[in-house]
Design an enzyme around this catalytic site. Structure first.
Site, PDB file in Angstrom:
ATOM      1  N   VAL A  18     -79.012 174.380  32.132  1.00 15.02           N
ATOM      2  CA  VAL A  18     -77.601 174.769  32.198  1.00 15.02           C
ATOM      3  C   VAL A  18     -76.645 173.597  32.413  1.00 15.02           C
ATOM      4  O   VAL A  18     -75.439 173.747  32.220  1.00 15.02           O
ATOM      5  CB  VAL A  18     -77.347 175.846  33.288  1.00 15.02           C
ATOM      6  CG1 VAL A  18     -78.072 177.138  32.966  1.00 15.02           C
ATOM      7  CG2 VAL A  18     -77.684 175.332  34.675  1.00 15.02           C
ATOM      8  N   SER A  63     -73.411 183.763  46.472  1.00 18.38           N
ATOM      9  CA  SER A  63     -74.213 183.836  47.698  1.00 18.38           C
ATOM     10  C   SER A  63     -73.291 184.175  48.869  1.00 18.38           C
ATOM     11  O   SER A  63     -72.093 183.870  48.843  1.00 18.38           O
ATOM     12  CB  SER A  63     -74.877 182.481  47.962  1.00 18.38           C
ATOM     13  OG  SER A  63     -75.507 182.484  49.220  1.00 18.38           O
ATOM     14  N   TYR A 123     -74.086 173.404  48.923  1.00 21.63           N
ATOM     15  CA  TYR A 123     -74.520 174.693  48.371  1.00 21.63           C
ATOM     16  C   TYR A 123     -73.407 175.731  48.531  1.00 21.63           C
ATOM     17  O   TYR A 123     -73.065 176.444  47.579  1.00 21.63           O
ATOM     18  CB  TYR A 123     -75.797 175.158  49.078  1.00 21.63           C
ATOM     19  CG  TYR A 123     -76.307 176.498  48.599  1.00 21.63           C
ATOM     20  CD1 TYR A 123     -76.934 176.618  47.362  1.00 21.63           C
ATOM     21  CD2 TYR A 123     -76.150 177.651  49.371  1.00 21.63           C
ATOM     22  CE1 TYR A 123     -77.393 177.848  46.902  1.00 21.63           C
ATOM     23  CE2 TYR A 123     -76.612 178.878  48.920  1.00 21.63           C
ATOM     24  CZ  TYR A 123     -77.227 178.972  47.688  1.00 21.63           C
ATOM     25  OH  TYR A 123     -77.679 180.198  47.243  1.00 21.63           O
ATOM     26  N   ALA A 142     -70.241 175.226  48.879  1.00 20.52           N
ATOM     27  CA  ALA A 142     -69.112 174.871  48.004  1.00 20.52           C
ATOM     28  C   ALA A 142     -69.386 175.328  46.571  1.00 20.52           C
ATOM     29  O   ALA A 142     -68.507 175.884  45.898  1.00 20.52           O
ATOM     30  CB  ALA A 142     -68.874 173.365  48.040  1.00 20.52           C
ATOM     31  N   SER A 143     -70.621 175.109  46.115  1.00 25.26           N
ATOM     32  CA  SER A 143     -70.950 175.497  44.732  1.00 25.26           C
ATOM     33  C   SER A 143     -70.861 177.015  44.568  1.00 25.26           C
ATOM     34  O   SER A 143     -70.350 177.507  43.557  1.00 25.26           O
ATOM     35  CB  SER A 143     -72.349 174.997  44.350  1.00 25.26           C
ATOM     36  OG  SER A 143     -73.378 175.717  45.017  1.00 25.26           O
ATOM     37  N   LYS A 144     -71.319 177.758  45.553  1.00 27.61           N
ATOM     38  CA  LYS A 144     -71.329 179.218  45.436  1.00 27.61           C
ATOM     39  C   LYS A 144     -69.930 179.811  45.651  1.00 27.61           C
ATOM     40  O   LYS A 144     -69.577 180.822  45.041  1.00 27.61           O
ATOM     41  CB  LYS A 144     -72.340 179.805  46.424  1.00 27.61           C
ATOM     42  CG  LYS A 144     -73.798 179.476  46.063  1.00 27.61           C
ATOM     43  CD  LYS A 144     -74.191 180.085  44.727  1.00 27.61           C
ATOM     44  CE  LYS A 144     -75.649 179.853  44.381  1.00 27.61           C
ATOM     45  NZ  LYS A 144     -76.032 180.452  43.088  1.00 27.61           N
TER      46      LYS A 144
HETATM   47  N1  LIG Z   1     -83.265 183.792  47.381  1.00 27.69           N
HETATM   48  C1  LIG Z   1     -82.186 183.938  48.155  1.00 27.69           C
HETATM   49  O1  LIG Z   1     -82.254 184.217  49.361  1.00 27.69           O
HETATM   50  C2  LIG Z   1     -80.813 183.770  47.545  1.00 27.69           C
HETATM   51  C3  LIG Z   1     -79.693 184.130  48.294  1.00 27.69           C
HETATM   52  C4  LIG Z   1     -78.426 183.984  47.744  1.00 27.69           C
HETATM   53  C5  LIG Z   1     -78.285 183.496  46.462  1.00 27.69           C
HETATM   54  N2  LIG Z   1     -79.398 183.149  45.764  1.00 27.69           N
HETATM   55  C6  LIG Z   1     -79.193 182.615  44.412  1.00 27.69           C
HETATM   56  O2  LIG Z   1     -79.939 183.386  43.489  1.00 27.69           O
HETATM   57  C7  LIG Z   1     -80.342 182.548  42.407  1.00 27.69           C
HETATM   58  C8  LIG Z   1     -81.833 182.710  42.146  1.00 27.69           C
HETATM   59  O3  LIG Z   1     -82.531 182.494  43.330  1.00 27.69           O
HETATM   60  P1  LIG Z   1     -84.105 182.727  43.431  1.00 27.69           P
HETATM   61  O4  LIG Z   1     -84.399 182.953  44.860  1.00 27.69           O
HETATM   62  O5  LIG Z   1     -84.538 183.712  42.405  1.00 27.69           O
HETATM   63  O6  LIG Z   1     -84.625 181.254  43.069  1.00 27.69           O
HETATM   64  P2  LIG Z   1     -85.767 180.780  42.073  1.00 27.69           P
HETATM   65  O7  LIG Z   1     -85.967 179.320  42.370  1.00 27.69           O
HETATM   66  O8  LIG Z   1     -86.941 181.683  42.129  1.00 27.69           O
HETATM   67  O9  LIG Z   1     -85.075 180.919  40.639  1.00 27.69           O
HETATM   68  C9  LIG Z   1     -84.143 180.000  40.155  1.00 27.69           C
HETATM   69  C10 LIG Z   1     -84.403 179.788  38.676  1.00 27.69           C
HETATM   70  O10 LIG Z   1     -83.387 178.915  38.158  1.00 27.69           O
HETATM   71  C11 LIG Z   1     -84.022 178.005  37.266  1.00 27.69           C
HETATM   72  N3  LIG Z   1     -83.221 176.796  37.137  1.00 27.69           N
HETATM   73  C12 LIG Z   1     -82.999 175.840  38.085  1.00 27.69           C
HETATM   74  N4  LIG Z   1     -82.242 174.854  37.574  1.00 27.69           N
HETATM   75  C13 LIG Z   1     -81.980 175.192  36.281  1.00 27.69           C
HETATM   76  C14 LIG Z   1     -81.264 174.581  35.228  1.00 27.69           C
HETATM   77  N5  LIG Z   1     -80.681 173.395  35.389  1.00 27.69           N
HETATM   78  N6  LIG Z   1     -81.170 175.221  34.030  1.00 27.69           N
HETATM   79  C15 LIG Z   1     -81.802 176.417  33.850  1.00 27.69           C
HETATM   80  N7  LIG Z   1     -82.511 177.033  34.800  1.00 27.69           N
HETATM   81  C16 LIG Z   1     -82.602 176.429  36.004  1.00 27.69           C
HETATM   82  C17 LIG Z   1     -85.385 177.734  37.894  1.00 27.69           C
HETATM   83  O11 LIG Z   1     -86.300 177.199  36.939  1.00 27.69           O
HETATM   84  C18 LIG Z   1     -85.758 179.121  38.411  1.00 27.69           C
HETATM   85  O12 LIG Z   1     -86.489 179.856  37.432  1.00 27.69           O
HETATM   86  C19 LIG Z   1     -79.910 181.125  42.752  1.00 27.69           C
HETATM   87  O13 LIG Z   1     -78.684 180.852  42.115  1.00 27.69           O
HETATM   88  C20 LIG Z   1     -79.724 181.186  44.262  1.00 27.69           C
HETATM   89  O14 LIG Z   1     -78.777 180.261  44.717  1.00 27.69           O
HETATM   90  C21 LIG Z   1     -80.655 183.285  46.255  1.00 27.69           C
END
Ligand SMILES: NC(=O)c1ccc[n+]([C@@H]2O[C@H](COP(=O)([O-])OP(=O)(O)OC[C@H]3O[C@@H](n4cnc5c(N)ncnc54)[C@H](O)[C@@H]3O)[C@@H](O)[C@H]2O)c1
Length: 248
Positions: free
Chosen positions: A67, A145, A159, A161-163
């Protein structure tokens, strides 16, 4: 009565589709009839998602997409559009998690976090708009988030800031793209049980419902926002945190 939740024939690109939340979203959208295109760092890492969706009788077409590379994003969208003729739903999930402390935020860390979590979402939204506009509209849902609202479970800086940026950017896109009938909304998860949080040993301390969220909790809300069930909702955020944070 028309089934407003039916996604039959709609094409959905799901960035980060190979991850913990991404897989649940792909399965749920496919269950409701969508053709799902998990977009992640390689096609190979999407293979378990392909198998899960196909086991449900759905269609899954993975694409490689980093991305943070605009040309890469544009190529992946074109590939999906060439294959299916339209793109109706974009779910922005790709992201990296970090509990960065003030003294840990080096320039390199800051850039990496903002590049993947915020610039990447912008690239995908910007690329999606002309395809959806040409097709009469669409729905974009981004994963922010709780950290983007309150500064983070562990007090993360870059993190958060990005969210938080995703929340503001979504409203900007929503306002500018109403003329094209494209809706932009967010979900803001709290602590969700995925491989990412399991590795950190996170526990449900301080979560009123007494458990961590699941990928399915997030997928249910994303499905609602992606479908016509939410056709009157635009520029909004759904909080998914087990009652830990309540906005006024
Ligand atoms: N797990 C939590 O507690 C939580 C809470 C709040 C927000 N989030 C957000 O939810 C989203 C997913 O979290 P998750 O727990 O499923 O994590 P995860 O690591 O299992 O999944 C993230 C996915 O993003 C992909 N990815 C990373 N960088 C990339 C890039 N440059 N281009 C394309 N794909 C890329 C990874 O390969 C992975 O498959 C994230 O944005 C995270 O910030 C997660």
């Amino acid at each position: 009565m028309v089934d407003m939740g039916d996604l039959t024939g709609r094409v959905a690109i799901v960035t980060g589709g190979a991850g913990g939340i991404g897989r649940a979203v792909c399965e749920t959208l496919a269950y409701h009839g969508a053709i799902v295109c998990p977009a992640d760092m390689s096609v190979e890492i999407c293979q378990p998602v392909v198998e899960a969706v196909e086991a449900l009788g759905g269609t899954c077409y993975p694409v490689a997409m980093d991305v943070i590379e605009l040309e890469n994003v544009q190529r992946a969208f074109k590939e999906v559009n060439d294959k299916f003729g339209h793109i109706d739903i974009l779910v922005n999930i790709a992201g990296i998690l970090s509990g960065d402390k003030v003294h840990e935020v080096t320039p390199e860390h800051w850039d990496k976090m903002i590049d993947i979590n915020l610039r990447g979402v912008h690239y995908c939204m910007q690329t999606a708009v002309p395809y959806m506009a040409a097709n009469g509209g669409g729905s974009v849902v981004s994963v922010s988030s709780q950290a983007g609202q309150v500064g983070g479970w562990m007090g993360s800086v870059a993190y958060s800031a990005s969210k938080g940026g995703i929340l503001a950017m979504t409203k900007g896109y929503a306002r500018q793209c109403q003329q094209y009938h494209i809706r932009f909304n967010d979900v803001a998860p709290g602590l969700i049980a995925t491989p990412l949080t399991a590795a950190r040993g996170d526990k449900p301390d301080g979560i009123p419902v007494g458990r961590l969220g699941t990928g399915q909790d997030i997928a249910n809300a994303i499905y609602f926002l992606a479908s016509d069930l939410s056709s009157f909702i635009d520029g909004a955020t759904i909080d998914l945190n087990g009652g830990q944070f309540m906005r006024s």
